[in-house]
Design an enzyme around this catalytic site. Structure first.
Site, PDB file in Angstrom:
ATOM      1  N   TYR A   1     -24.686   2.904  28.536  1.00 33.74           N
ATOM      2  CA  TYR A   1     -25.416   2.420  29.452  1.00 33.74           C
ATOM      3  C   TYR A   1     -26.890   2.184  28.953  1.00 33.74           C
ATOM      4  CZ  TYR A   1     -28.881   1.880  33.007  1.00 33.74           C
ATOM      5  OH  TYR A   1     -29.990   1.245  33.530  1.00 33.74           O
TER       6      TYR A   1
ATOM      7  N   ASN B   1      -4.607 -18.372  12.829  1.00 35.06           N
ATOM      8  CA  ASN B   1      -3.989 -18.908  13.818  1.00 35.06           C
ATOM      9  C   ASN B   1      -4.681 -19.282  15.121  1.00 35.06           C
ATOM     10  OD1 ASN B   1      -1.835 -19.719  15.268  1.00 35.06           O
ATOM     11  ND2 ASN B   1      -0.419 -18.380  13.920  1.00 35.06           N
ATOM     12  N   CYS B   2      -5.328 -18.073  15.456  1.00 38.80           N
ATOM     13  CA  CYS B   2      -6.080 -18.176  16.615  1.00 38.80           C
ATOM     14  C   CYS B   2      -7.468 -19.086  16.692  1.00 38.80           C
ATOM     15  CB  CYS B   2      -6.589 -16.613  17.183  1.00 38.80           C
ATOM     16  SG  CYS B   2      -4.958 -15.600  17.281  1.00 38.80           S
TER      17      CYS B   2
ATOM     18  N   THR C   1      16.512  -5.584  13.424  1.00 35.14           N
ATOM     19  CA  THR C   1      17.473  -6.266  14.354  1.00 35.14           C
ATOM     20  C   THR C   1      18.620  -5.610  14.410  1.00 35.14           C
ATOM     21  OG1 THR C   1      18.254  -7.206  12.210  1.00 35.14           O
ATOM     22  CG2 THR C   1      16.290  -8.408  13.339  1.00 35.14           C
TER      23      THR C   1
ATOM     24  N   ALA D   1      12.544  -7.652  12.220  1.00 37.35           N
ATOM     25  CA  ALA D   1      11.656  -8.899  12.635  1.00 37.35           C
ATOM     26  C   ALA D   1      10.677  -8.532  13.378  1.00 37.35           C
ATOM     27  CB  ALA D   1      12.915  -9.737  13.645  1.00 37.35           C
TER      28      ALA D   1
ATOM     29  N   ILE E   1      17.838  -5.771   8.401  1.00 35.17           N
ATOM     30  CA  ILE E   1      16.836  -6.715   8.342  1.00 35.17           C
ATOM     31  C   ILE E   1      15.846  -6.321   9.644  1.00 35.17           C
ATOM     32  CG2 ILE E   1      16.751  -9.209   9.271  1.00 35.17           C
ATOM     33  CD1 ILE E   1      19.686  -9.359   8.085  1.00 35.17           C
TER      34      ILE E   1
ATOM     35  N   ARG F   1       0.681  -1.418   0.085  1.00 33.75           N
ATOM     36  CA  ARG F   1      -0.052   0.152   0.094  1.00 33.75           C
ATOM     37  C   ARG F   1       0.896   1.337  -0.011  1.00 33.75           C
ATOM     38  NH1 ARG F   1      -3.361  -3.242   3.480  1.00 33.75           N
ATOM     39  NH2 ARG F   1      -2.641  -2.246   5.290  1.00 33.75           N
TER      40      ARG F   1
ATOM     41  N   ASP G   1       5.968 -13.525  16.844  1.00 32.48           N
ATOM     42  CA  ASP G   1       6.439 -14.367  18.181  1.00 32.48           C
ATOM     43  C   ASP G   1       7.743 -14.418  18.232  1.00 32.48           C
ATOM     44  OD1 ASP G   1       3.591 -14.177  18.053  1.00 32.48           O
ATOM     45  OD2 ASP G   1       3.314 -16.621  17.788  1.00 32.48           O
TER      46      ASP G   1
END
Lengths: 563, 563
Positions: free
Chosen positions: A423, A42-43, A270, A277, A275, A22, A280
């Site tokens: 509420y 994944n989840c 990194t 990263a 590079i 983008r 996870d």
């Protein structure tokens, strides 16, 4: 024309790729994924086991074709990046089907290799009925093995998010499920006073829950625990935790942090600035702990991905660190938490206090009204909010999102007390449970009353402390603390002379609302040593009945009562 | 011993009384309530009409007996305070049953008289089948009249919270319900681009919805509107709005504010420092509008009550003003809003921009996933968030509570973009819809793309503007803008040469996600005048089909499509 190579798809890699596209229509973007699927939810993997997700193909979100067509991104599956030549800026890529190795040049490299399930080094760990859950291939294998063998007994090892969700979904599929957790309670983002409600729900739904015990050996039809206990298991699922995938980075000489994950700077670079990263495999800055941590969550991974892409194109992004917000469904309950729990905060040496309130999640006369258990953790003396936990059949996640927002904005108990939330009787109460918790905390900080915790009550009962139960006699008759005196709030003023002034007085009701009124009446009548029991009788019963689950303790109540 | 007299029960008065008792065991507290019920769930009244609340007695929360027993508060019903003698500090109280008038001395007086339903001065306004809804007696009368006469046709006048809830609950009870709203849309806390989804739901559920028309006359079996239209009505419910009850205060010489409500200072003291006032009868400071407003909501009333009590006892409370958060259930939808809407912000001359996003409220493959419509209003150039609206079948209220928290903490679009909310596939998406709205706003503020709004689209179609629909051909065939060119995102790059560079280009898809990717691809390929349609085709269909409801317009689409 910039060429970006991305190692790993899913949340981190795919989000980075899409954002780069983008920002730069001309960039050449190549994304390598070791497995056969470049993008999946994944989840949502555990939900395939129960049929909530009816078809594993539905777990797949994007294909190499759709990446190509929609985003002009060259996504290549079955392609494992096995080495990085940083000097000449290319990677070695192995085709996991053919074994062929090719090279791919990069201007910028993004590492998003994720984290792999831990397999403990114990006897039987490589038996064919032992599974882990990381991707669509894994969940299909597990599902097929269960169905094909019509496996009756399944042992899930590990009571974190994945372990609990796998156990729940297999139970919903009608299997006999044992869940083995080495810590004293499941879902350690919660404190042990809150987690007991989840233990109750797991047991009520027929899960054989074992806490405080670990895996020692795997046999063909059982697992043996460290305690020596044997648990029937035709299938074993290891959900003990994950290791960040750092091999590629480490072999390339990139710095690995103290947590064992890839070290990155505030822009997710990194130790080699070409590079990046994300996800996870990296360590992130926890703004409440003030240090680097590992946090394997999808939301932060997506934000890191976007921030890395933005940084490549000179777009400034403020790195606000993480606070660790999460939620999970546990059968009929929603459970959510944010920030630090009390246990961690105290381990870090922070000066914190906590309040535990139980209040209706909606106006009591609405049909779907249920008690919400809510714990608020805050710094003393500043009142800065540093964590919260919510569990209930209603929207626990909504309350936690409010607290997550406050934590991020450096909000205090005083801010929360005054917070004007939306509420309607169908959705909350005029004073929401989060406001109530802040009011309690505010009164506590102002010294208007004192409290003890559910974890203190056993000692108090054993010491023969003076405990007043201000519920009505019919409630008292259905279960009460041994030795407690029943003086209902409605009789407190006429019977106050029965309460001694020379000893500490501990007061509780069902959910601490009536007892708080009683405590204030006593405090304002000359009593100087009165304590409200935070969490009250409902919290006491949960804590005493479900803590450690299998451990037998002499009851301190005449009967447990969870209503 | 301090003596506090409180005029009016319910949210304001009862909360003040209870807090005073907790702060002062010795105070004498007398609470006068004109009606027969000293404490009831005001906001739950409409739910009695459908049977969601099965018994009107359940609406009552506390009785004079329970106030006496639990809190030593002397609550007297059927007792109307008719005059205040400020010099000698006593009130005149009329027993509404016997007519007897007595006096009651006070040290401190608290006014919580509330607000009364407006009855317009039109022919037929006092006919016996005309009702208003303020308290339990009212709702019982209305319910009994409907049931006893088996009223088929009911006209509800006024499309605010009470009108919509009464209409919905009567419709759920199987009645023919007409809802008449004089403004151009119901629930004016929403902007008109958002409210159309609620119009659709009301109509889909069989409510005869009439907007932009007012009540002119009431006949015995119909109402006649200003347009001349006649609507069948065996029962008429007036829910036009409320007047603050200021008569008692005004006659006692207390200052009435410019809004027509009782003026109070930051501690809820009236112009007489011995007299506090709280609840729907007072005016409050709106922190976003920077002026006094009337705001009849239960949450703020309870906070005012507590703050007034605290001030009496020297406890400092920060008055943070109000922002106006609210939520409502409309059949299958939840609708919530906070802060200023775009219309009000622009009327105030504030420099604001708004984004309208439609995103899944949960991970798409979860069974209960539904689109959530979300509008974010923020100040330019600061990015300070000043309002939001959310409507969907899922938890709209949760998203609005996050924004309410951010507004209170002076949060910006940048804060919201980075907000780490709890995530599980069952409860949200890794990037929640509120994060997405902030990302869109952030890109917009950074000048990375431009947008037009659904309200601009009719003009663009009529002008023959160049509009690109980037959905797939099968979606396009099921309804599209007249004159739009269909170039799916998946073909955009190979067909980009079809798109002219010398005219403005407007791009949409279904929910603006694909079109945003297309817009960025065009922007980064040399196009300089490309606009994304905020709200996209779904928003366009809602806006064009349901705006003004009864007004006929030439369609600008080949077919409406709401999927």
């Amino acid at each position: 024309m910039k060429k970006v190579v991305i190692v790993g798809g899913v949340a981190g890699g795919a989000s980075t790729a899409a954002r780069i596209r983008r920002l730069d229509e001309q960039a050449q973007i190549v994304m390598f994924e070791r497995g056969p699927h470049v993008s999946f939810s994944n989840c949502s993997l555990p939900f395939y086991l129960s049929g909530v997700v009816p078809n594993s193909k539905r777990l797949l979100m994007m294909t190499p074709d759709s990446f190509e067509q929609k985003h002009n991104i060259d996504a290549r599956v079955n392609s494992e990046v096995i080495a990085i030549n940083r000097d000449e800026q290319y990677v070695h890529v192995k085709n996991t089907v053919t074994g062929d190795v090719t090279t791919e040049r990069y201007d910028t490299l993004v590492l998003s290799p994720g984290a792999s399930p831990i397999v403990p080094n114990i006897p039987g760990n490589n038996l064919p009925h032992v599974f882990t859950v990381r991707n669509v291939v894994d969940i299909e294998k597990l599902h097929n093995a269960i169905v094909e063998n019509d496996a009756a007994n399944i042992a899930v090892i590990g009571g974190g998010f994945i372990g609990v969700e796998v156990a729940e979904n297999l139970r919903l599929a009608g299997r006999n499920v044992s869940l083995v957790q080495s810590a004293s309670h499941i879902l350690t983002s919660f404190d042990d006073d809150m987690a007991q409600l989840l233990h109750k729900e797991m047991l009520d739904e027929g899960v054989n829950l074992i806490v405080g015990d670990g895996l020692a050996e795997i046999h063909t039809s059982s697992v043996v625990l460290r305690s020596g206990k044997e648990v029937a298991a035709d299938i074993v699922v290891l959900a003990i935790g994950v290791h960040p995938e750092t091999k590629l980075a480490a072999e390339a000489g990139l710095t690995i942090g103290e947590t064992g994950a890839i070290a990155v700077n505030e822009n997710y670079q990194t130790s080699d600035s070409n590079i990046y990263a994300v996800g996870d495999a990296i360590e992130v800055y926890h703004r409440l702990m003030g240090k680097k941590v590992r946090l394997a969550l999808a939301g932060p991974a997506q934000r890191q991905a976007r921030a890395a892409a933005d940084h490549m194109y000179g777009i400034p992004v403020t790195n606000k660190g993480v606070i660790g917000s999460s939620s999970i469904q546990v059968f009929n309950y929603a459970a959510a938490s944010t920030g630090l729990n009390e246990r961690t905060a105290k381990q870090l040496g922070l000066a914190v206090e906590a309040v535990y309130v139980i209040a209706p999640d909606k106006v009591g006369l609405m049909p779907s009204s249920n008690p919400l258990h809510f714990k608020l953790i805050y710094e003393v003396p500043t009142g800065r909010i540093i964590g919260a936990q919510a569990i209930g059949k209603g929207n626990a996640d909504k309350r936690i999102d409010v607290i997550a927002t406050l934590i991020t904005m450096n909000g205090t108990v005083d801010d929360l007390k005054e917070l004007e939330l939306s509420y309607s009787p169908m959705f909350s109460t005029a004073k929401d449970v989060v406001n109530i918790a802040a009011l309690v905390a505010n009164n506590l900080m102002a010294g208007r009353f004192q409290q003890v915790r559910v974890s203190d009550v056993r000692r108090l009962v054993e010491e023969g402390a003076y405990i007043v139960d201000v519920r009505e006699p019919n409630e008292f008759a259905n279960g009460a603390l041994k030795g407690a005196v029943n003086i209902p709030l409605s009789q407190l003023r006429e019977r106050m002379n029965e309460i001694p002034t020379d000893v500490p007085v501990y007061v509780h009701c069902r959910s601490a609302q009536r007892s708080y009124n009683a405590v204030m009446a006593l405090n304002n009548s000359g009593y100087t040593n009165v304590f409200n029991v935070s969490g009250s009788f409902l919290g006491i019963c949960l804590y005493e009945c479900y803590r450690d689950v299998t451990e037998q303790r002499e009851p301190i109540v005449t009967a447990y009562n969870f209503k």
